[in-house]
Motif scaffolding. Sequence first.
Motif, mmCIF file in Angstrom:
data_model
loop_
_atom_site.group_PDB
_atom_site.id
_atom_site.type_symbol
_atom_site.label_atom_id
_atom_site.label_comp_id
_atom_site.label_asym_id
_atom_site.label_seq_id
_atom_site.Cartn_x
_atom_site.Cartn_y
_atom_site.Cartn_z
ATOM 1 N N GLY A 108 4.364 8.706 4.920
ATOM 2 C CA GLY A 108 3.613 9.481 4.061
ATOM 3 C C GLY A 108 2.881 8.950 3.021
ATOM 4 O O GLY A 108 2.076 9.156 2.162
ATOM 5 N N GLY A 109 3.202 7.372 2.985
ATOM 6 C CA GLY A 109 2.536 6.559 2.054
ATOM 7 C C GLY A 109 3.349 6.491 0.761
ATOM 8 O O GLY A 109 2.588 6.123 -0.167
ATOM 9 N N ILE A 110 4.289 7.114 0.663
ATOM 10 C CA ILE A 110 5.315 7.236 -0.628
ATOM 11 C C ILE A 110 6.644 6.717 -0.665
ATOM 12 O O ILE A 110 6.978 6.520 0.570
ATOM 13 N N THR A 111 7.021 6.233 -1.640
ATOM 14 C CA THR A 111 8.579 5.688 -1.817
ATOM 15 C C THR A 111 9.127 6.006 -3.066
ATOM 16 O O THR A 111 8.448 5.908 -4.213
ATOM 17 N N ASN A 112 10.361 6.090 -3.043
ATOM 18 C CA ASN A 112 11.372 6.192 -4.079
ATOM 19 C C ASN A 112 11.677 4.739 -4.592
ATOM 20 O O ASN A 112 11.944 3.872 -3.757
ATOM 21 N N MET A 160 -3.471 5.254 3.085
ATOM 22 C CA MET A 160 -2.141 5.089 2.411
ATOM 23 C C MET A 160 -1.177 5.875 3.163
ATOM 24 O O MET A 160 -0.015 5.497 3.456
ATOM 25 N N SER A 161 -1.622 7.167 3.605
ATOM 26 C CA SER A 161 -0.696 7.974 4.085
ATOM 27 C C SER A 161 -0.160 7.863 5.622
ATOM 28 O O SER A 161 0.687 8.274 5.957
ATOM 29 N N LEU A 191 0.721 -1.198 -0.092
ATOM 30 C CA LEU A 191 -0.049 0.001 0.106
ATOM 31 C C LEU A 191 0.905 1.276 0.139
ATOM 32 O O LEU A 191 1.072 1.601 1.115
ATOM 33 N N VAL A 192 1.296 1.557 -1.155
ATOM 34 C CA VAL A 192 2.247 2.776 -1.338
ATOM 35 C C VAL A 192 2.085 3.374 -2.577
ATOM 36 O O VAL A 192 2.020 2.488 -3.471
#
Length: 496
Positions: free
Chosen positions: A282-286, A274-275, A235-236
């Motif tokens: 923050g629910g994000i990724t590189n 997600m966040s 979940l990202v």
Amino acid sequence: MILSLLFLSLNLSSLFRCSIARGGTLHRSDRSGYLDGSIYGHLGRRLYSENNQMSEEEYIEKLEKLAEGYMSNSDLEKAMKEFNSRCSNISRIYSIGKSVLGVPLWAVEISDLPGAKEAEPAFKFIGNVHGDEPLGRELLLLLANWLCDNYMKDPLATLIVDGVHLHILPSMNPDGFSLRRRGNANNIDLNRDFPDQFFRVNDDMDLRQPETKAIMKWLEDVDFTASASLHGGALVANYPWDGTEDTKKYYYGCPDDKTFRFLASVYSRSHYNMSLSKEFPGGITNGAYWYPIYGGMQDWNYIHCGCFELTLEISDNKWPNASEIPTLWGYNRMSMLSLVAGLVKTGLHGRIFSSDNGRPLPASVAIRGINYTIAASKTLADYHRLLAPGKYEVIASMPGYRSKSACVVLGEGAVKVDFVLDPETSYNGTQPLLDSGCDFDSKTGFQVLDFLPASQLEISMLLILILAFFCFLMKRRVRSNHLNYKQSLGARRVVV
């Protein structure tokens, strides 16, 4: 201040209706190298933990049970055609190619003028890249039907249909879905089959899978501004780069890292939970920081097509039970809508014209300090530059024309700037633009630096001179009247 307002007012009438841009290329040197089988053969970012304890037969049997309630390939085709029939005023259905087993790769376009060339951005959603991650198939059909049901009723649905050409490919890998496995019918992971910037393992076009070729041809036909592919198993919201030059795991951002983090956050913050991820801040990724992959679709989109693509992992479970689909649709609906609407509500929009004949120019658009260039469309010369909120100097250039720039301050809304380029008669090629020294202390939304064609600039200066001359005459007349009045008073007081 008065002269600046006059300067703008005289030329705003010459600005054409702006829209959103697409296209472009990243200027990067070719990389050569090799991939060992362990890296290239990486199956996924997260697999079922119990897979290692299951035989292949047991795993497929489990998926067969999970498939109950999901649309088969024939069901999906039927549903898309029924949708197109019901919503024919805002949609068209077409195939971008066929799978290894000959299954058509059906796509649907949703717009107020489907199939037409407009100065608007194009967005694409792709689902079911991996055969055993089918949730995207279902959610994308639900998205299409929601837009149809709410067009002219809901402001967000109306904004998307009227302002964006949205293309939806529910299943990139119908063969993998029917076989209940990750790869296609040739057992190739389609998200490792695109040309890679670091390694040449996928450079042989003859070895490329038909599904991959279809996607690549699709982007030759449509100038996509942005896109997203839907996956499962985490979940990202994942963004470029997906790989590193030395195959090691670490954060490796692309030139538009700030913008990609902004776009990923748009999806994550609009999602139900997600966040709130504890694994991904923050629910994000590189992608490279999560772990590197090579031959991925997302990096290829950005490098070769000027298309800003995210890889969205929309469910911790790769193949959730069909009973969970309505709940997961509710979790992801606003995120999907917000991501598409962002093409209209944020960023830099405009068109580029020639000053000598007014024809559209497919010029390049660059941002000072960001090593990435997009191109205006070849037909209508509209461009759309996705950018995070901030202060930028945007530069329009084309061989044979004089480069021009504008200083832009992007806040919560979009900014529209058209460019009119003058033919360069004394220089063979594109004249380099020196640092303009943007004054971002200004409170205006943007500053015009070298924005107008020479003819309009001369007219503007002439009008300013005429205005100054009239001001001089008025001031002289007032002083003369005042002097006569004082003299008249003196005549009454002085006795000669």
